[in-house]
Motif scaffolding. Structure first.
Motif, PDB file in Angstrom:
ATOM      1  N   GLY A 109       0.784  -1.226   0.000  1.00 14.54           N
ATOM      2  CA  GLY A 109       0.000   0.000   0.000  1.00 14.54           C
ATOM      3  C   GLY A 109       0.814   1.273   0.000  1.00 14.54           C
ATOM      4  O   GLY A 109       0.245   2.364  -0.123  1.00 14.54           O
ATOM      5  N   LYS A 110       2.135   1.170   0.136  1.00 15.44           N
ATOM      6  CA  LYS A 110       2.974   2.360   0.063  1.00 15.44           C
ATOM      7  C   LYS A 110       3.180   2.743  -1.402  1.00 15.44           C
ATOM      8  O   LYS A 110       3.135   1.902  -2.289  1.00 15.44           O
ATOM      9  N   VAL A 111       3.433   4.016  -1.628  1.00  6.72           N
ATOM     10  CA  VAL A 111       3.708   4.478  -2.979  1.00  6.72           C
ATOM     11  C   VAL A 111       5.175   4.203  -3.310  1.00  6.72           C
ATOM     12  O   VAL A 111       6.071   4.468  -2.498  1.00  6.72           O
ATOM     13  N   GLY A 112       5.421   3.638  -4.488  1.00 11.54           N
ATOM     14  CA  GLY A 112       6.784   3.374  -4.932  1.00 11.54           C
ATOM     15  C   GLY A 112       7.020   3.961  -6.311  1.00 11.54           C
ATOM     16  O   GLY A 112       6.123   3.971  -7.162  1.00 11.54           O
ATOM     17  N   SER A 113       8.233   4.464  -6.545  1.00 13.62           N
ATOM     18  CA  SER A 113       8.562   5.076  -7.819  1.00 13.62           C
ATOM     19  C   SER A 113      10.063   4.917  -8.058  1.00 13.62           C
ATOM     20  O   SER A 113      10.823   4.661  -7.115  1.00 13.62           O
ATOM     21  N   VAL A 114      10.496   5.073  -9.308  1.00 13.15           N
ATOM     22  CA  VAL A 114      11.893   4.815  -9.659  1.00 13.15           C
ATOM     23  C   VAL A 114      12.389   5.851 -10.672  1.00 13.15           C
ATOM     24  O   VAL A 114      11.645   6.253 -11.565  1.00 13.15           O
ATOM     25  N   PHE A 115      13.655   6.259 -10.527  1.00 13.77           N
ATOM     26  CA  PHE A 115      14.327   7.065 -11.543  1.00 13.77           C
ATOM     27  C   PHE A 115      15.698   6.447 -11.798  1.00 13.77           C
ATOM     28  O   PHE A 115      16.195   5.675 -10.985  1.00 13.77           O
ATOM     29  N   THR A 116      16.295   6.793 -12.950  1.00 12.13           N
ATOM     30  CA  THR A 116      17.515   6.083 -13.342  1.00 12.13           C
ATOM     31  C   THR A 116      18.430   6.943 -14.202  1.00 12.13           C
ATOM     32  O   THR A 116      18.117   8.098 -14.532  1.00 12.13           O
ATOM     33  N   SER A 117      19.565   6.369 -14.584  1.00 15.40           N
ATOM     34  CA  SER A 117      20.504   6.996 -15.512  1.00 15.40           C
ATOM     35  C   SER A 117      21.166   5.902 -16.335  1.00 15.40           C
ATOM     36  O   SER A 117      21.190   4.739 -15.933  1.00 15.40           O
ATOM     37  N   SER A 118      21.691   6.299 -17.480  1.00 20.52           N
ATOM     38  CA  SER A 118      22.484   5.375 -18.285  1.00 20.52           C
ATOM     39  C   SER A 118      23.543   6.178 -19.024  1.00 20.52           C
ATOM     40  O   SER A 118      23.443   7.404 -19.145  1.00 20.52           O
ATOM     41  N   ASN A 119      24.563   5.495 -19.511  1.00 25.44           N
ATOM     42  CA  ASN A 119      25.638   6.188 -20.220  1.00 25.44           C
ATOM     43  C   ASN A 119      25.181   6.737 -21.564  1.00 25.44           C
ATOM     44  O   ASN A 119      25.626   7.800 -21.990  1.00 25.44           O
ATOM     45  N   THR A 120      24.314   5.988 -22.239  1.00 26.23           N
ATOM     46  CA  THR A 120      23.921   6.364 -23.587  1.00 26.23           C
ATOM     47  C   THR A 120      22.420   6.606 -23.671  1.00 26.23           C
ATOM     48  O   THR A 120      21.657   6.210 -22.784  1.00 26.23           O
ATOM     49  N   GLN A 121      22.009   7.223 -24.764  1.00 24.62           N
ATOM     50  CA  GLN A 121      20.605   7.592 -24.935  1.00 24.62           C
ATOM     51  C   GLN A 121      19.687   6.370 -24.920  1.00 24.62           C
ATOM     52  O   GLN A 121      18.575   6.426 -24.404  1.00 24.62           O
ATOM     53  N   HIS A 122      20.146   5.266 -25.479  1.00 26.68           N
ATOM     54  CA  HIS A 122      19.323   4.056 -25.537  1.00 26.68           C
ATOM     55  C   HIS A 122      19.988   2.947 -24.725  1.00 26.68           C
ATOM     56  O   HIS A 122      20.043   1.794 -25.148  1.00 26.68           O
ATOM     57  N   PHE A 141       3.715  -2.424  -3.468  1.00 27.01           N
ATOM     58  CA  PHE A 141       3.743  -0.973  -3.662  1.00 27.01           C
ATOM     59  C   PHE A 141       2.683  -0.539  -4.673  1.00 27.01           C
ATOM     60  O   PHE A 141       2.330  -1.291  -5.586  1.00 27.01           O
ATOM     61  N   VAL A 142       2.200   0.669  -4.508  1.00 24.49           N
ATOM     62  CA  VAL A 142       1.374   1.326  -5.511  1.00 24.49           C
ATOM     63  C   VAL A 142       2.336   2.111  -6.391  1.00 24.49           C
ATOM     64  O   VAL A 142       2.931   3.097  -5.957  1.00 24.49           O
ATOM     65  N   ILE A 143       2.524   1.682  -7.632  1.00 22.16           N
ATOM     66  CA  ILE A 143       3.571   2.242  -8.482  1.00 22.16           C
ATOM     67  C   ILE A 143       3.111   3.536  -9.151  1.00 22.16           C
ATOM     68  O   ILE A 143       2.022   3.613  -9.716  1.00 22.16           O
ATOM     69  N   VAL A 144       3.977   4.522  -9.075  1.00 17.45           N
ATOM     70  CA  VAL A 144       3.728   5.824  -9.694  1.00 17.45           C
ATOM     71  C   VAL A 144       4.902   6.156 -10.614  1.00 17.45           C
ATOM     72  O   VAL A 144       6.063   5.982 -10.231  1.00 17.45           O
ATOM     73  N   GLY A 145       4.593   6.617 -11.818  1.00 16.03           N
ATOM     74  CA  GLY A 145       5.642   6.973 -12.767  1.00 16.03           C
ATOM     75  C   GLY A 145       5.733   8.471 -12.974  1.00 16.03           C
ATOM     76  O   GLY A 145       5.518   9.259 -12.042  1.00 16.03           O
ATOM     77  N   LEU A 146       6.037   8.850 -14.190  1.00 19.61           N
ATOM     78  CA  LEU A 146       6.158  10.261 -14.568  1.00 19.61           C
ATOM     79  C   LEU A 146       5.134  10.530 -15.668  1.00 19.61           C
ATOM     80  O   LEU A 146       5.384  10.236 -16.840  1.00 19.61           O
ATOM     81  N   PRO A 147       3.958  11.070 -15.318  1.00 20.77           N
ATOM     82  CA  PRO A 147       2.901  11.221 -16.318  1.00 20.77           C
ATOM     83  C   PRO A 147       3.259  12.255 -17.383  1.00 20.77           C
ATOM     84  O   PRO A 147       4.155  13.083 -17.198  1.00 20.77           O
ATOM     85  N   TYR A 148       2.528  12.195 -18.473  1.00 18.26           N
ATOM     86  CA  TYR A 148       2.775  13.124 -19.569  1.00 18.26           C
ATOM     87  C   TYR A 148       2.371  14.555 -19.245  1.00 18.26           C
ATOM     88  O   TYR A 148       2.589  15.459 -20.067  1.00 18.26           O
ATOM     89  N   THR A 149       1.806  14.783 -18.072  1.00 17.78           N
ATOM     90  CA  THR A 149       1.592  16.160 -17.637  1.00 17.78           C
ATOM     91  C   THR A 149       2.929  16.856 -17.412  1.00 17.78           C
ATOM     92  O   THR A 149       2.979  18.093 -17.400  1.00 17.78           O
ATOM     93  N   PHE A 150       4.004  16.067 -17.249  1.00 24.83           N
ATOM     94  CA  PHE A 150       5.344  16.658 -17.363  1.00 24.83           C
ATOM     95  C   PHE A 150       5.692  16.636 -18.846  1.00 24.83           C
ATOM     96  O   PHE A 150       6.124  15.624 -19.393  1.00 24.83           O
TER      97      PHE A 150
END
Length: 203
Positions: A109-122, A141-150
């Motif tokens: 029931g907790k909110v969970g979200s993730v962000f990341t990095s990589s060396n290259t674009q793909h 977890f209740v998963i939350v991403g990055l909506p297109y409102t960004f």
């Protein structure tokens, strides 16, 4: 309301993103952002050969996360660099130690979200975010991403990270590129968005 930002950063890229996430969390009333680094698994001499010691020193003031802190938070936002399209080994080892939390249903029931990095674009940003979600789903977890409102993730005038699965940055093959303004804005938006949803659930 506590939002834990648990991350691993070797060269400082994820650290910069985590700071932006924390700024976004702070924009929601009564939301407290808590920055924590997951434990390092590499010995000092290996980090030195990797050229990561300077960045590690710059992050030394951030306390190391404990598994128990996950259960104490209302939401957890995880940050990990990409390693062959998946989370890094340090984060995997940290999460592999959460079996007791799983057995007790402590994160359901907790909110969970993730962000990341990589060396290259793909370089596997989206696969890292999506595969990370599998672990979060096992914990309930209740998963939350990055909506297109960004709307910054729809830009085509520059190379940039960011997808509906979470904020991301492109570090460059030698780590020479730090997060862009747009990528930091995405991280900040994600922090605010997660904290707002967690506040609604808490209410």
């Amino acid at each position: 309301m506590k939002v834990l930002i648990a991350y691993y950063s070797a060269y400082g890229h994820i650290h910069k993103m985590a700071e932006a996430v924390a700024m976004g969390v702070g924009e929601i009333d009564n939301a407290e952002a808590v920055l924590r680094r997951v434990p390092e698994t590499l010995p000092r001499d290996v980090l030195e050969k990797m050229g990561a010691l300077e960045a590690q020193k710059a992050m030394a003031h951030i306390p190391v996360c404990t598994v128990a802190e996950l259960a104490e938070a209302d939401a957890v936002i995880f940050g990990t660099p990409t390693r062959f399209g998946n989370m890094c080994g340090q984060m995997r080892q940290f999460l592999d130690a959460t079996g007791q939390l799983w057995a007790n249903g402590a994160l359901v029931g907790k909110v969970g979200s993730v962000f990341t990095s990589s060396n290259t674009q793909h370089g596997g940003q989206e696969s890292t975010l999506l595969s990370f979600h599998i672990t979060l789903l096992h914990h309930g977890f209740v998963i939350v991403g990055l909506p297109y409102t960004f709307q910054g993730q729809m830009r085509i005038d520059e190379i940039t990270g960011g997808s509906p699965y979470g904020a991301s940055t492109i570090a460059g093959v030698s780590g020479e590129r730090m997060p862009s303004r747009n990528e930091l804005d995405a991280a900040r938006f994600q922090g605010r968005h997660v904290a707002a949803i967690a506040a609604r659930l808490a209410a």
